[in-house]
Design a protein around this motif. Structure first.
Motif, PDB file in Angstrom:
ATOM      1  N   ALA A  33       0.826  -1.208   0.000  1.00  0.00           N
ATOM      2  CA  ALA A  33       0.000   0.000   0.000  1.00  0.00           C
ATOM      3  C   ALA A  33       0.859   1.255   0.000  1.00  0.00           C
ATOM      4  O   ALA A  33       0.596   2.215  -0.735  1.00  0.00           O
ATOM      5  N   GLY A  34       1.909   1.266   0.827  1.00  0.00           N
ATOM      6  CA  GLY A  34       2.795   2.429   0.880  1.00  0.00           C
ATOM      7  C   GLY A  34       3.505   2.665  -0.432  1.00  0.00           C
ATOM      8  O   GLY A  34       3.583   3.805  -0.921  1.00  0.00           O
ATOM      9  N   ALA A  35       4.016   1.594  -1.023  1.00  0.00           N
ATOM     10  CA  ALA A  35       4.712   1.726  -2.305  1.00  0.00           C
ATOM     11  C   ALA A  35       3.753   2.161  -3.404  1.00  0.00           C
ATOM     12  O   ALA A  35       4.100   2.976  -4.271  1.00  0.00           O
ATOM     13  N   GLY A  36       2.517   1.621  -3.357  1.00  0.00           N
ATOM     14  CA  GLY A  36       1.538   1.995  -4.376  1.00  0.00           C
ATOM     15  C   GLY A  36       1.118   3.447  -4.280  1.00  0.00           C
ATOM     16  O   GLY A  36       0.986   4.136  -5.297  1.00  0.00           O
ATOM     17  N   LEU A  37       0.934   3.942  -3.048  1.00  0.00           N
ATOM     18  CA  LEU A  37       0.541   5.342  -2.876  1.00  0.00           C
ATOM     19  C   LEU A  37       1.682   6.274  -3.284  1.00  0.00           C
ATOM     20  O   LEU A  37       1.443   7.313  -3.905  1.00  0.00           O
ATOM     21  N   LYS A  38       2.900   5.900  -2.957  1.00  0.00           N
ATOM     22  CA  LYS A  38       4.045   6.713  -3.366  1.00  0.00           C
ATOM     23  C   LYS A  38       4.115   6.810  -4.886  1.00  0.00           C
ATOM     24  O   LYS A  38       4.299   7.907  -5.439  1.00  0.00           O
ATOM     25  N   SER A  39       3.937   5.698  -5.571  1.00  0.00           N
ATOM     26  CA  SER A  39       3.981   5.708  -7.038  1.00  0.00           C
ATOM     27  C   SER A  39       2.834   6.536  -7.618  1.00  0.00           C
ATOM     28  O   SER A  39       3.015   7.270  -8.592  1.00  0.00           O
ATOM     29  N   ALA A  40       1.638   6.416  -7.004  1.00  0.00           N
ATOM     30  CA  ALA A  40       0.477   7.158  -7.504  1.00  0.00           C
ATOM     31  C   ALA A  40       0.684   8.658  -7.336  1.00  0.00           C
ATOM     32  O   ALA A  40       0.352   9.446  -8.232  1.00  0.00           O
ATOM     33  N   TRP A  41       1.199   9.084  -6.190  1.00  0.00           N
ATOM     34  CA  TRP A  41       1.441  10.509  -5.968  1.00  0.00           C
ATOM     35  C   TRP A  41       2.520  11.046  -6.904  1.00  0.00           C
ATOM     36  O   TRP A  41       2.399  12.142  -7.434  1.00  0.00           O
ATOM     37  N   ARG A  42       3.565  10.273  -7.103  1.00  0.00           N
ATOM     38  CA  ARG A  42       4.618  10.700  -8.033  1.00  0.00           C
ATOM     39  C   ARG A  42       4.062  10.843  -9.443  1.00  0.00           C
ATOM     40  O   ARG A  42       4.391  11.799 -10.161  1.00  0.00           O
ATOM     41  N   ALA A  43       3.227   9.892  -9.845  1.00  0.00           N
ATOM     42  CA  ALA A  43       2.638   9.961 -11.187  1.00  0.00           C
ATOM     43  C   ALA A  43       1.721  11.169 -11.318  1.00  0.00           C
ATOM     44  O   ALA A  43       1.687  11.823 -12.368  1.00  0.00           O
ATOM     45  N   SER A  52       9.753  15.910 -12.549  1.00  0.00           N
ATOM     46  CA  SER A  52      10.180  14.701 -11.843  1.00  0.00           C
ATOM     47  C   SER A  52      10.947  15.018 -10.563  1.00  0.00           C
ATOM     48  O   SER A  52      10.968  14.219  -9.631  1.00  0.00           O
ATOM     49  N   ARG A  53      11.572  16.186 -10.511  1.00  0.00           N
ATOM     50  CA  ARG A  53      12.321  16.545  -9.304  1.00  0.00           C
ATOM     51  C   ARG A  53      11.386  16.677  -8.102  1.00  0.00           C
ATOM     52  O   ARG A  53      11.679  16.158  -7.014  1.00  0.00           O
ATOM     53  N   SER A  78       6.075  13.961   1.693  1.00  0.00           N
ATOM     54  CA  SER A  78       6.909  14.705   0.754  1.00  0.00           C
ATOM     55  C   SER A  78       7.989  15.451   1.512  1.00  0.00           C
ATOM     56  O   SER A  78       7.736  15.996   2.591  1.00  0.00           O
ATOM     57  N   LYS A  79       9.172  15.509   0.931  1.00  0.00           N
ATOM     58  CA  LYS A  79      10.261  16.293   1.514  1.00  0.00           C
ATOM     59  C   LYS A  79      10.126  17.764   1.145  1.00  0.00           C
ATOM     60  O   LYS A  79      10.926  18.586   1.601  1.00  0.00           O
ATOM     61  N   ALA A  80       9.136  18.087   0.325  1.00  0.00           N
ATOM     62  CA  ALA A  80       8.814  19.484  -0.003  1.00  0.00           C
ATOM     63  C   ALA A  80       7.331  19.706   0.276  1.00  0.00           C
ATOM     64  O   ALA A  80       6.545  19.982  -0.628  1.00  0.00           O
ATOM     65  N   PRO A  81       6.916  19.593   1.558  1.00  0.00           N
ATOM     66  CA  PRO A  81       5.477  19.611   1.869  1.00  0.00           C
ATOM     67  C   PRO A  81       4.792  20.927   1.535  1.00  0.00           C
ATOM     68  O   PRO A  81       3.609  20.929   1.201  1.00  0.00           O
ATOM     69  N   VAL A  82       5.496  22.045   1.645  1.00  0.00           N
ATOM     70  CA  VAL A  82       4.868  23.335   1.379  1.00  0.00           C
ATOM     71  C   VAL A  82       4.495  23.453  -0.096  1.00  0.00           C
ATOM     72  O   VAL A  82       3.379  23.858  -0.454  1.00  0.00           O
ATOM     73  N   ILE A  83       5.421  23.059  -0.976  1.00  0.00           N
ATOM     74  CA  ILE A  83       5.174  23.165  -2.419  1.00  0.00           C
ATOM     75  C   ILE A  83       4.092  22.180  -2.851  1.00  0.00           C
ATOM     76  O   ILE A  83       3.138  22.542  -3.548  1.00  0.00           O
ATOM     77  N   VAL A  84       4.238  20.934  -2.433  1.00  0.00           N
ATOM     78  CA  VAL A  84       3.255  19.915  -2.814  1.00  0.00           C
ATOM     79  C   VAL A  84       1.890  20.260  -2.229  1.00  0.00           C
ATOM     80  O   VAL A  84       0.854  20.157  -2.900  1.00  0.00           O
ATOM     81  N   GLY A  85       1.867  20.703  -0.966  1.00  0.00           N
ATOM     82  CA  GLY A  85       0.609  21.062  -0.324  1.00  0.00           C
ATOM     83  C   GLY A  85      -0.087  22.227  -1.013  1.00  0.00           C
ATOM     84  O   GLY A  85      -1.315  22.250  -1.121  1.00  0.00           O
ATOM     85  N   ALA A  86       0.700  23.186  -1.496  1.00  0.00           N
ATOM     86  CA  ALA A  86       0.112  24.331  -2.193  1.00  0.00           C
ATOM     87  C   ALA A  86      -0.570  23.899  -3.480  1.00  0.00           C
ATOM     88  O   ALA A  86      -1.676  24.354  -3.803  1.00  0.00           O
ATOM     89  N   HIS A  87       0.060  23.014  -4.232  1.00  0.00           N
ATOM     90  CA  HIS A  87      -0.551  22.528  -5.474  1.00  0.00           C
ATOM     91  C   HIS A  87      -1.734  21.594  -5.191  1.00  0.00           C
ATOM     92  O   HIS A  87      -2.592  21.410  -6.047  1.00  0.00           O
ATOM     93  N   ASP A  88      -1.783  21.029  -3.987  1.00  0.00           N
ATOM     94  CA  ASP A  88      -2.879  20.132  -3.631  1.00  0.00           C
ATOM     95  C   ASP A  88      -4.101  20.899  -3.153  1.00  0.00           C
ATOM     96  O   ASP A  88      -5.239  20.448  -3.328  1.00  0.00           O
ATOM     97  N   THR A  89      -3.896  22.083  -2.557  1.00  0.00           N
ATOM     98  CA  THR A  89      -5.016  22.837  -2.000  1.00  0.00           C
ATOM     99  C   THR A  89      -5.413  24.048  -2.838  1.00  0.00           C
ATOM    100  O   THR A  89      -6.541  24.539  -2.730  1.00  0.00           O
TER     101      THR A  89
END
Length: 218
Positions: A33-43, A52-53, A78-89
């Protein structure tokens, strides 16, 4: 009518074997489940054109480490939670000091670290001063006067500095270039839906545990 119950085999051993099977099933399911969610979020991130960075900042870890458990868990972050979170919200971004947000134009170039450049950093790097242009409709501007824009899109002063200290300006090619747009706020578009993938993995988890549970025999 009489009913009788008879335990066949060693119940303690049976329960112990079933517990081990459960630990193995839960641990394997959480790893998948963890590996699948990581791959889905990256995709999702690369599919949204965020590169990709940024996608590689998505990581996963499993707990407890090095052993199987009925309480196994997976953490995806994510190691960049602020950036990823901004694009998510898709938040509304305002200037911290209540003034303007300076959005660099392509001719502004990049900062020394490769990110977005600020007006102050641009002036220090180029040695040129920016001039404020207020517009009632549309964004206000920060412009650079008496410059030349090269074919590569770089802004240069339209002057010649002589060895004796004199500075002369060229009339040919002289222009005013827009370096920054100034806006009071900007609405970042929502480009990700990370919760959607998390819900899909959560719904699939019970079936994954059952699929990994090997039937024990006494």
């Amino acid at each position: 009518m009489k009913l009788g119950i008879r335990i066949v085999g060693d119940i303690a051993r049976t329960m112990e074997a079933e517990t081990r099977a459960g630990q193995k099933a839960v641990t394997a399911a959480m790893r998948k489940a963890g590996a699948g969610l990581k791959s889905a979020w990256r995709a999702q991130i690369t599919g949204a054109g965020l590169g990709s960075r940024l996608a590689r900042t998505i990581r996963s870890e499993q707990y407890p480490k090095g052993r199987q458990s009925l309480n196994a868990a997976a953490l995806v972050w994510s190691k960049a939670p602020v950036i990823v979170g901004a694009h998510d919200t898709g938040p509304l971004i305002r200037s911290k000091n209540g003034f303007w947000l300076a959005i660099p134009m392509p001719v502004a170039g990049k900062s020394s670290r490769g990110g977005r450049v600020t007006p102050g950093a641009w002036e220090r790097r180029t040695g040129m001063r920016l001039r404020f242009v207020y517009r009632r409709t549309g964004p206000s501007l920060l412009v650079a006067d008496n410059v030349r824009v090269s074919k590569a899109g770089r802004v240069r002063e339209n002057i010649t500095r002589h060895k004796d200290g004199r500075v002369s300006s060229r009339l040919q090619g002289r222009a005013t270039a827009v370096i920054f747009l100034l806006v009071p706020q900007v609405k970042l578009p929502k480009r990700l839906d990370l919760a959607r993938d998390a819900r899909a993995v959560e719904n699939a988890l019970p079936g994954m545990i059952v699929a990994n549970w090997t039937e024990t025999r006494s």
